[in-house]
Write an enzyme that holds these catalytic residues in place. Structure first.
Site, PDB file in Angstrom:
ATOM      1  N   HIS A 155     -12.291 -98.128  32.910  1.00  0.00           N
ATOM      2  CA  HIS A 155     -13.018 -96.987  32.341  1.00  0.00           C
ATOM      3  C   HIS A 155     -12.490 -95.690  32.952  1.00  0.00           C
ATOM      4  O   HIS A 155     -12.236 -95.619  34.159  1.00  0.00           O
ATOM      5  CB  HIS A 155     -14.518 -97.146  32.617  1.00  0.00           C
ATOM      6  CG  HIS A 155     -15.297 -95.906  32.338  1.00  0.00           C
ATOM      7  ND1 HIS A 155     -15.282 -95.300  31.104  1.00  0.00           N
ATOM      8  CD2 HIS A 155     -16.109 -95.135  33.133  1.00  0.00           C
ATOM      9  CE1 HIS A 155     -16.036 -94.218  31.149  1.00  0.00           C
ATOM     10  NE2 HIS A 155     -16.545 -94.093  32.365  1.00  0.00           N
TER      11      HIS A 155
ATOM     12  N   ASN B 182     -13.414 -87.865  30.430  1.00  0.00           N
ATOM     13  CA  ASN B 182     -14.259 -89.058  30.330  1.00  0.00           C
ATOM     14  C   ASN B 182     -14.962 -89.044  28.976  1.00  0.00           C
ATOM     15  O   ASN B 182     -15.834 -88.211  28.735  1.00  0.00           O
ATOM     16  CB  ASN B 182     -15.279 -89.040  31.482  1.00  0.00           C
ATOM     17  CG  ASN B 182     -16.172 -90.273  31.488  1.00  0.00           C
ATOM     18  OD1 ASN B 182     -16.158 -91.073  30.562  1.00  0.00           O
ATOM     19  ND2 ASN B 182     -16.968 -90.420  32.533  1.00  0.00           N
TER      20      ASN B 182
ATOM     21  N   CYS C 132     -21.359 -95.496  30.110  1.00  0.00           N
ATOM     22  CA  CYS C 132     -19.932 -95.765  30.314  1.00  0.00           C
ATOM     23  C   CYS C 132     -19.569 -97.242  30.146  1.00  0.00           C
ATOM     24  O   CYS C 132     -18.422 -97.575  29.860  1.00  0.00           O
ATOM     25  CB  CYS C 132     -19.481 -95.273  31.677  1.00  0.00           C
ATOM     26  SG  CYS C 132     -19.640 -93.498  31.819  1.00  0.00           S
TER      27      CYS C 132
HETATM   28  O1  UT7 Z   1     -18.765 -92.586  34.393  1.00  0.00           O
HETATM   29  C1  UT7 Z   1     -19.350 -92.072  35.539  1.00  0.00           C
HETATM   30  C2  UT7 Z   1     -19.178 -90.578  35.501  1.00  0.00           C
HETATM   31  N1  UT7 Z   1     -19.098 -89.881  36.725  1.00  0.00           N
HETATM   32  C3  UT7 Z   1     -18.239 -90.114  37.729  1.00  0.00           C
HETATM   33  O2  UT7 Z   1     -17.489 -91.038  37.798  1.00  0.00           O
HETATM   34  C4  UT7 Z   1     -18.225 -89.076  38.822  1.00  0.00           C
HETATM   35  C5  UT7 Z   1     -17.912 -89.622  40.174  1.00  0.00           C
HETATM   36  N2  UT7 Z   1     -17.839 -88.533  41.134  1.00  0.00           N
HETATM   37  C6  UT7 Z   1     -16.788 -87.711  41.178  1.00  0.00           C
HETATM   38  O3  UT7 Z   1     -15.828 -87.912  40.477  1.00  0.00           O
HETATM   39  C7  UT7 Z   1     -16.826 -86.558  42.179  1.00  0.00           C
HETATM   40  O4  UT7 Z   1     -18.026 -86.614  42.917  1.00  0.00           O
HETATM   41  C8  UT7 Z   1     -16.683 -85.187  41.475  1.00  0.00           C
HETATM   42  C9  UT7 Z   1     -15.270 -85.012  40.961  1.00  0.00           C
HETATM   43  C10 UT7 Z   1     -17.666 -85.040  40.329  1.00  0.00           C
HETATM   44  C11 UT7 Z   1     -16.997 -84.059  42.443  1.00  0.00           C
HETATM   45  O5  UT7 Z   1     -16.148 -84.145  43.586  1.00  0.00           O
HETATM   46  P1  UT7 Z   1     -16.742 -83.944  45.045  1.00  0.00           P
HETATM   47  O6  UT7 Z   1     -15.612 -83.990  45.968  1.00  0.00           O
HETATM   48  O7  UT7 Z   1     -17.822 -84.960  45.219  1.00  0.00           O
HETATM   49  O8  UT7 Z   1     -17.305 -82.474  45.011  1.00  0.00           O
HETATM   50  P2  UT7 Z   1     -18.781 -81.958  45.265  1.00  0.00           P
HETATM   51  O9  UT7 Z   1     -19.658 -82.259  44.088  1.00  0.00           O
HETATM   52  O10 UT7 Z   1     -19.243 -82.387  46.613  1.00  0.00           O
HETATM   53  O11 UT7 Z   1     -18.547 -80.414  45.301  1.00  0.00           O
HETATM   54  C12 UT7 Z   1     -17.724 -79.790  46.282  1.00  0.00           C
HETATM   55  C13 UT7 Z   1     -17.591 -78.325  45.920  1.00  0.00           C
HETATM   56  C14 UT7 Z   1     -18.932 -77.654  45.662  1.00  0.00           C
HETATM   57  O12 UT7 Z   1     -18.870 -76.340  46.147  1.00  0.00           O
HETATM   58  P3  UT7 Z   1     -19.551 -75.940  47.559  1.00  0.00           P
HETATM   59  O13 UT7 Z   1     -21.008 -76.277  47.396  1.00  0.00           O
HETATM   60  O14 UT7 Z   1     -18.871 -76.807  48.583  1.00  0.00           O
HETATM   61  O15 UT7 Z   1     -19.253 -74.496  47.682  1.00  0.00           O
HETATM   62  C15 UT7 Z   1     -19.011 -77.607  44.160  1.00  0.00           C
HETATM   63  O16 UT7 Z   1     -19.799 -76.548  43.675  1.00  0.00           O
HETATM   64  O17 UT7 Z   1     -16.832 -78.186  44.727  1.00  0.00           O
HETATM   65  C16 UT7 Z   1     -17.569 -77.384  43.798  1.00  0.00           C
HETATM   66  N3  UT7 Z   1     -17.242 -77.801  42.431  1.00  0.00           N
HETATM   67  C17 UT7 Z   1     -16.272 -77.241  41.717  1.00  0.00           C
HETATM   68  N4  UT7 Z   1     -15.394 -76.261  42.000  1.00  0.00           N
HETATM   69  C18 UT7 Z   1     -14.519 -75.916  41.049  1.00  0.00           C
HETATM   70  C19 UT7 Z   1     -17.843 -78.780  41.700  1.00  0.00           C
HETATM   71  N5  UT7 Z   1     -17.265 -78.844  40.487  1.00  0.00           N
HETATM   72  C20 UT7 Z   1     -16.281 -77.899  40.469  1.00  0.00           C
HETATM   73  C21 UT7 Z   1     -15.338 -77.496  39.514  1.00  0.00           C
HETATM   74  N6  UT7 Z   1     -14.477 -76.506  39.853  1.00  0.00           N
HETATM   75  N7  UT7 Z   1     -15.258 -78.070  38.293  1.00  0.00           N
END
Ligand code: UT7
Length: 343
Positions: A270, A300, A121
């Protein structure tokens, strides 16, 4: 010593628009528009068609940048290609782009250096810093810096991959960094990295320390397990570090340049997650109208986000000569970078 300015910008995104809803309807991912928009601000992304490689996306972006700069392709003195999704393992995408630009045609024979940057990134800002130094030391007059990605081929477009797959899209952005005697250009840059978190955002399709380096079945055919085939991301750790490092990198640049936030006309962060950027902006006290973004349309695009934004902002007339801009990126490595530019 000449200054290094950005003389041209260009971008290209594939035609295929995949909305959040279509991740569910086309690919069967158990997700909703509401979940993705709320957490990331992303509404849609572009996916390249099968048969289209990373250097194919870069080509029209570079052609647009050359045209806006008023330069011919033979004015290019160096190509820097930032990507985490190169056409092949090796060689880098820079040499493929050079040939696609026609620079190696018999009647052209323009065998300029090509350098690939593997900094995910922040790859574009690592490339920009390198190009700026090359131009300022007088070695080259015009450097192409392109960031391009074809992510769609390497996303786990199923429910188990939804946390990563819903974030990324394909696209390319390019700038030409040119020598100028005018009092403008890239004023300063900062690059950083924290290798302690190298595995927190990674894609380990192979492990070169292993024999064979890709596990093989009984017939000797390579078999990449899903856990290694797709990117692994510790989302919350990435989010937390992104916020801290982006603020730190920007503050370093502001101190170096003795600037206040009011001195800067536009900020190009970014585009990993709109919520990360809004959080950083809030912490810094930036007004919304100074923060350019397009993540809602493209997701992204990793190394391509910043040059795509610069090209769009210039095309829309929002980025004009005389403006001061600040740009910052954070990503896998972890690596980060920032730059202050007088346009
Ligand atoms: O350039 C660098 C690239 N990456 C980043 O910048 C990512 C930085 N991180 C983030 O943006 C966030 O951590 C995310 C948006 C990726 C995820 O958000 P979060 O609030 O940290 O969610 P999580 O990974 O803790 O997941 C919470 C729940 C999970 O379900 P359970 O286990 O609580 O039942 C996931 O399975 O949300 C679920 N989940 C989704 N649900 C629907 C994860 N992705 C999705 C999705 N749709 N696309």
């Amino acid at each position: 010593m000449p200054n290094a300015c950005i003389s041209g910008t260009g971008f290209y995104v594939p035609d295929d628009i995949v909305t959040n809803e279509e991740l569910a309807t086309r690919y069967g991912v158990d997700t909703t528009d509401e979940w993705i928009v709320q957490r990331t601000g992303i509404e849609a992304r572009r996916f390249a068609a099968e048969g289209v490689g990373t250097s194919d996306l870069a080509l029209p972006a570079v052609e647009m940048a050359l045209q806006r700069a008023g330069l011919a392709k033979t004015d290019i003195g160096m190509i820097i290609f930032a990507t985490l999704s190169p056409d092949h393992c090796f060689p880098g995408s820079g040499v493929y782009l050079q040939t696609k630009l026609g620079l190696t045609d018999d009647d052209v024979n323009h065998f300029v250096g090509c350098l690939d940057v593997r900094n995910q990134c922040s790859g574009f800002l690592y490339g920009l810093a390198t190009a700026t130094s090359m131009v300022q030391c007088g070695a080259v007059d015009n450097v192409v810096v392109v960031g391009a990605e074809v992510h769609s081929a390497a996303l786990d477009l199923s429910t188990s991959g939804r946390d990563v797959a819903s974030l990324f899209g394909d696209g390319a952005g390019a700038v030409i960094v040119s020598a100028t005697d005018e009092d403008r250009g890239v004023r300063s840059w900062h690059l950083g990295a924290d290798g302690r978190h190298a595995d927190a955002l990674s894609q380990k399709v192979w492990d070169i320390s292993k024999r064979p380096f890709i596990p093989a079945n009984e017939e000797g055919v390579g078999q990449v397990e899903p856990g290694f085939m797709w990117a692994h991301m510790e989302g919350r750790l990435v989010f937390k570090n992104a916020v801290e490092r982006m603020i730190g990198a920007l503050m370093k640049e502001f101190q170096k340049q003795r600037l206040t936030l009011d001195d800067v006309d536009l900020f190009f962060f970014h585009q990993a997650n709109l919520r990360i950027n809004q959080y950083v902006a809030k912490k810094l006290g930036l007004p919304d109208d100074k923060l350019f973004h397009n993540i809602e349309r493209y997701g992204n695009t990793t190394a391509a986000t910043i040059p795509i934004m610069l090209a769009e902002a210039q095309g829309e007339g929002r980025l004009e000569r005389g403006m001061k801009i600040a740009t910052v990126a954070f990503g896998s490595g972890f690596t980060w970078g920032a730059a202050i530019i007088d346009w």
